[in-house]
Each structure stands twice: as C-alpha cells, then as structure tokens.
Design a protein around this motif. Structure first.
Motif, PDB file in Angstrom:
ATOM      1  N   HIS A 114       0.825  -1.204   0.000  1.00 21.19           N
ATOM      2  CA  HIS A 114       0.000   0.000   0.000  1.00 21.19           C
ATOM      3  C   HIS A 114       0.862   1.258   0.000  1.00 21.19           C
ATOM      4  O   HIS A 114       1.746   1.389   0.863  1.00 21.19           O
ATOM      5  N   PRO A 115       0.596   2.209  -0.898  1.00 27.86           N
ATOM      6  CA  PRO A 115       1.117   3.564  -0.741  1.00 27.86           C
ATOM      7  C   PRO A 115       0.033   4.410  -0.062  1.00 27.86           C
ATOM      8  O   PRO A 115      -1.161   4.128  -0.187  1.00 27.86           O
ATOM      9  N   MET A 116       0.434   5.432   0.666  1.00 26.17           N
ATOM     10  CA  MET A 116      -0.545   6.332   1.254  1.00 26.17           C
ATOM     11  C   MET A 116      -0.971   7.359   0.194  1.00 26.17           C
ATOM     12  O   MET A 116      -0.128   7.911  -0.515  1.00 26.17           O
ATOM     13  N   LYS A 117      -2.252   7.610   0.085  1.00 20.64           N
ATOM     14  CA  LYS A 117      -2.736   8.493  -0.974  1.00 20.64           C
ATOM     15  C   LYS A 117      -2.226   9.911  -0.804  1.00 20.64           C
ATOM     16  O   LYS A 117      -1.924  10.588  -1.789  1.00 20.64           O
ATOM     17  N   ASP A 118      -2.095  10.389   0.449  1.00 22.14           N
ATOM     18  CA  ASP A 118      -1.625  11.759   0.671  1.00 22.14           C
ATOM     19  C   ASP A 118      -0.110  11.879   0.562  1.00 22.14           C
ATOM     20  O   ASP A 118       0.427  12.979   0.458  1.00 22.14           O
ATOM     21  N   ASN A 141       1.884  -6.356  14.295  1.00 21.48           N
ATOM     22  CA  ASN A 141       1.089  -5.245  14.805  1.00 21.48           C
ATOM     23  C   ASN A 141      -0.130  -5.002  13.923  1.00 21.48           C
ATOM     24  O   ASN A 141      -0.020  -4.936  12.695  1.00 21.48           O
ATOM     25  N   LEU A 142      -1.283  -4.852  14.552  1.00 21.76           N
ATOM     26  CA  LEU A 142      -2.500  -4.444  13.846  1.00 21.76           C
ATOM     27  C   LEU A 142      -2.345  -2.975  13.477  1.00 21.76           C
ATOM     28  O   LEU A 142      -2.217  -2.121  14.344  1.00 21.76           O
ATOM     29  N   ASN A 143      -2.306  -2.684  12.170  1.00 24.10           N
ATOM     30  CA  ASN A 143      -2.052  -1.294  11.780  1.00 24.10           C
ATOM     31  C   ASN A 143      -3.066  -0.717  10.800  1.00 24.10           C
ATOM     32  O   ASN A 143      -2.876   0.395  10.298  1.00 24.10           O
ATOM     33  N   GLY A 144      -4.155  -1.439  10.530  1.00 25.47           N
ATOM     34  CA  GLY A 144      -5.156  -0.861   9.648  1.00 25.47           C
ATOM     35  C   GLY A 144      -6.315  -1.784   9.373  1.00 25.47           C
ATOM     36  O   GLY A 144      -6.389  -2.902   9.905  1.00 25.47           O
ATOM     37  N   ILE A 145      -7.220  -1.310   8.539  1.00 26.70           N
ATOM     38  CA  ILE A 145      -8.382  -2.086   8.103  1.00 26.70           C
ATOM     39  C   ILE A 145      -8.596  -1.854   6.610  1.00 26.70           C
ATOM     40  O   ILE A 145      -8.205  -0.817   6.070  1.00 26.70           O
ATOM     41  N   GLU A 146      -9.191  -2.827   5.961  1.00 28.44           N
ATOM     42  CA  GLU A 146      -9.590  -2.651   4.564  1.00 28.44           C
ATOM     43  C   GLU A 146     -10.936  -3.329   4.339  1.00 28.44           C
ATOM     44  O   GLU A 146     -11.170  -4.448   4.802  1.00 28.44           O
ATOM     45  N   TYR A 147     -11.805  -2.614   3.635  1.00 31.12           N
ATOM     46  CA  TYR A 147     -13.070  -3.169   3.173  1.00 31.12           C
ATOM     47  C   TYR A 147     -12.968  -3.348   1.668  1.00 31.12           C
ATOM     48  O   TYR A 147     -12.416  -2.485   0.973  1.00 31.12           O
ATOM     49  N   ILE A 148     -13.472  -4.451   1.160  1.00 32.48           N
ATOM     50  CA  ILE A 148     -13.408  -4.756  -0.271  1.00 32.48           C
ATOM     51  C   ILE A 148     -14.819  -4.939  -0.794  1.00 32.48           C
ATOM     52  O   ILE A 148     -15.610  -5.694  -0.210  1.00 32.48           O
ATOM     53  N   ILE A 149     -15.135  -4.236  -1.886  1.00 35.06           N
ATOM     54  CA  ILE A 149     -16.469  -4.340  -2.480  1.00 35.06           C
ATOM     55  C   ILE A 149     -16.349  -4.669  -3.963  1.00 35.06           C
ATOM     56  O   ILE A 149     -15.342  -4.376  -4.616  1.00 35.06           O
ATOM     57  N   TRP A 189      -1.525   3.173  11.861  1.00 32.48           N
ATOM     58  CA  TRP A 189      -0.191   3.080  12.475  1.00 32.48           C
ATOM     59  C   TRP A 189       0.826   2.949  11.352  1.00 32.48           C
ATOM     60  O   TRP A 189       0.804   1.985  10.592  1.00 32.48           O
ATOM     61  N   MET A 190       1.715   3.928  11.269  1.00 29.76           N
ATOM     62  CA  MET A 190       2.812   3.861  10.296  1.00 29.76           C
ATOM     63  C   MET A 190       3.952   3.062  10.930  1.00 29.76           C
ATOM     64  O   MET A 190       4.989   3.588  11.323  1.00 29.76           O
ATOM     65  N   SER A 191       3.710   1.748  11.065  1.00 27.54           N
ATOM     66  CA  SER A 191       4.646   0.892  11.804  1.00 27.54           C
ATOM     67  C   SER A 191       5.880   0.518  10.997  1.00 27.54           C
ATOM     68  O   SER A 191       6.811  -0.069  11.527  1.00 27.54           O
ATOM     69  N   GLY A 192       5.873   0.830   9.709  1.00 29.26           N
ATOM     70  CA  GLY A 192       7.091   0.727   8.938  1.00 29.26           C
ATOM     71  C   GLY A 192       7.401  -0.646   8.380  1.00 29.26           C
ATOM     72  O   GLY A 192       6.653  -1.610   8.528  1.00 29.26           O
ATOM     73  N   ASP A 202       6.926   4.199  13.235  1.00 34.93           N
ATOM     74  CA  ASP A 202       6.710   4.710  14.579  1.00 34.93           C
ATOM     75  C   ASP A 202       6.574   3.562  15.577  1.00 34.93           C
ATOM     76  O   ASP A 202       6.107   2.477  15.237  1.00 34.93           O
ATOM     77  N   LYS A 203       6.917   3.855  16.827  1.00 29.95           N
ATOM     78  CA  LYS A 203       6.814   2.859  17.894  1.00 29.95           C
ATOM     79  C   LYS A 203       5.375   2.709  18.412  1.00 29.95           C
ATOM     80  O   LYS A 203       5.056   1.746  19.097  1.00 29.95           O
ATOM     81  N   LEU A 204       4.541   3.675  18.093  1.00 30.39           N
ATOM     82  CA  LEU A 204       3.143   3.657  18.513  1.00 30.39           C
ATOM     83  C   LEU A 204       2.284   4.223  17.377  1.00 30.39           C
ATOM     84  O   LEU A 204       2.793   4.927  16.502  1.00 30.39           O
ATOM     85  N   PRO A 205       0.973   3.936  17.383  1.00 26.47           N
ATOM     86  CA  PRO A 205       0.098   4.555  16.385  1.00 26.47           C
ATOM     87  C   PRO A 205      -0.098   6.038  16.696  1.00 26.47           C
ATOM     88  O   PRO A 205      -0.797   6.392  17.657  1.00 26.47           O
ATOM     89  N   LEU A 206       0.519   6.882  15.906  1.00 26.52           N
ATOM     90  CA  LEU A 206       0.527   8.323  16.174  1.00 26.52           C
ATOM     91  C   LEU A 206      -0.226   9.081  15.085  1.00 26.52           C
ATOM     92  O   LEU A 206      -0.243   8.683  13.928  1.00 26.52           O
ATOM     93  N   GLY A 207      -0.828  10.189  15.474  1.00 28.59           N
ATOM     94  CA  GLY A 207      -1.441  11.088  14.503  1.00 28.59           C
ATOM     95  C   GLY A 207      -2.708  10.550  13.879  1.00 28.59           C
ATOM     96  O   GLY A 207      -3.343   9.619  14.375  1.00 28.59           O
ATOM     97  N   GLU A 208      -3.057  11.142  12.755  1.00 27.72           N
ATOM     98  CA  GLU A 208      -4.287  10.799  12.060  1.00 27.72           C
ATOM     99  C   GLU A 208      -4.127   9.515  11.249  1.00 27.72           C
ATOM    100  O   GLU A 208      -3.022   9.124  10.883  1.00 27.72           O
TER     101      GLU A 208
END
Length: 259
Positions: free
Chosen positions: A68-72, A105-113, A169-172, A179-185
C-alpha cells in the motif's frame, strides 16, 4: 475417480474462505513502546483464551499479502498483510498487520467491495476506494500457501473490485522504519497502478522471503485481463512516483483507451 476436495471448493462461492498460509515469515515493522507483559497479564490472557469466545476474529480466515502507498504521500509505502472474511459475494472485511507472525502489529483495516456495489456509491464517496486490477494482474497481490489454481480463482473473484483502506499506524518496514506507537491521524491508503511505482527493494524483499516469482505470477494471470473493466482511481497518484506501463487490462475509466 473422485474429485479432489480442493477442486470441489473451486466451484463454490466459498472459495474465498480458504485458509491461506505459508511462505517465510515477515516480522513486524516495529516493536511497540512499553514494558514486557507481567506474569499477572500473562495469566489473564491465558484465562481469557480458555473462557472467552472470539468468534468475530475466528472468521478472518483468508490471508493475502500486498503493498500500500498512502494516498496523501505515495512515497510512504508498506507491505500489508490482510486477514479477511468474505461476508457475502460483494463485500469482504480485513484486518491489516505489518507482518505474519504472532508478534505482528495491527495497523489498519480494509473493506473490499465488488464493482456492482462500487457503482452504487455516490461520487463523493468513490474517492476513498482504490482499484484492484493492477494489483492482481501485476502479481503484486498474492495468497501465500494456496496452490496456484486456487490462488488464481481467488484473484479472478476480485477482478474489478475496490478497497477502502485506512492505516492507523505507520509501523514501517525493514526498508522504511516506522513509529513505535500509532501516532497522529489515520492515512487513506491507495493501490499501485503502474510498473515501478512500488519501491523495488520492498517488493523484492517480500518476493524473496515468500518464494514468489513475479514474472511467473504475471504470466499466469495474463488471461484475467479479458475480465478487466476500466476502473476509477487508476490515475489518482500518477506522476507522484516513478512508474510507467502496466499489464493489459489496467485502464482508467474515462481515458481514451476505456470502453
């Protein structure tokens, strides 16, 4: 001769419920900040495992690995390990991890339609959903551990689909420490849609660990291009990353090549 059980499954809508595992382990990208668990906490965990019902997470019975790339900020990319449940023919939901070991580490979710459901969405909502055809036809998206014939049928079932993905979480990765923790938006993730957009070292490291031959994956899926339809979002991050060309079938809706 009786039909092999796998071939029976291949004819059923329940194919996507096959448990996929295998390939070399991917350790998590970050070790969370904090002290080791205490004996008290370990005892509580053991008791919970015996006494409590965890039915929702037990339904996450399909494993898919991709990127995944981040869109922003498309230069921020990560390996994404999806553990999914196919709820019905048009909708799946996935928990995302930065690895495939019990330390991940749990770092996100995805829904598929499906394409059908995507077409029912209002225009303002569609900007959150990324297309999947490039991920499938390029061989980037894989189901480790499934036999080739089952993996291909799984990918066939996801042609023309879309995903809505948030990474919290940008866990890398080993290539890009996080990051060591889920930070920011939370960050809206996107899909790659051109050859060369994904960091070559990131892709090569995943393929080497999991024994994936990207050339062969693409070759085996080439005939799925006949199922491909033009998709929205193909050009959403175009020009922000080096990349040129794509497998046949990866077409932006509204482009001169779209039909």
């Amino acid at each position: 001769m009786p039909k092999h059980p796998l071939l029976t499954l291949l004819t059923a809508p329940a194919l996507f419920l096959l448990l996929a595992c295998g390939g070399e382990n991917r350790e998590p990208g970050a070790e969370p900040a904090g002290a080791p668990t205490s004996a008290r906490t370990d005892t509580l965990k053991a008791g919970s495992k015996v006494l409590q019902d965890t039915a929702p997470v037990q339904k996450l019975d399909v494993y898919i690995a991709g990127f995944h790339p981040m869109k922003d900020d498309p230069s921020h990319q990560m390996e994404a390990h999806h553990y999914c449940r196919q709820v019905n023919e048009d909708f799946a939901q996935c928990a995302l991890f930065d690895g495939n070991t019990d330390a991940a580490n749990l770092n996100g979710i995805e829904y598929i339609i499906s394409e059908r459901v995507f077409e029912s969405l209002p225009a303002d909502e569609r900007k959150y959903w990324h297309p999947h055809n490039y991920e499938i036809l390029s061989g980037q998206l894989v189901a480790p551990g499934l036999p080739d014939v089952a993996e291909k049928e799984l990918m066939r079932s996801k042609m023309n689909s879309y995903g809505k993905t948030w990474h919290v979480w940008m866990s890398g990765t080993p290539e890009m420490p996080g990051d060591k923790l889920p930070l920011g938006e939370a960050h809206l993730a996107w899909s790659f849609n051109r050859d060369g957009e994904a960091r070559p070292d990131m892709v090569q490291n995943r393929d080497r660990r999991m024994g994936i031959d990207p050339v062969e994956e693409r070759r085996q899926r080439a005939d799925l291009a006949t199922l491909a339809k033009p998709q929205e979002g193909v050009g959403a991050i175009a020009g922000q990353l080096p990349g040129k060309g794509a497998p046949p079938g990866v077409v932006a809706k509204g482009s001169p090549g779209a039909q």
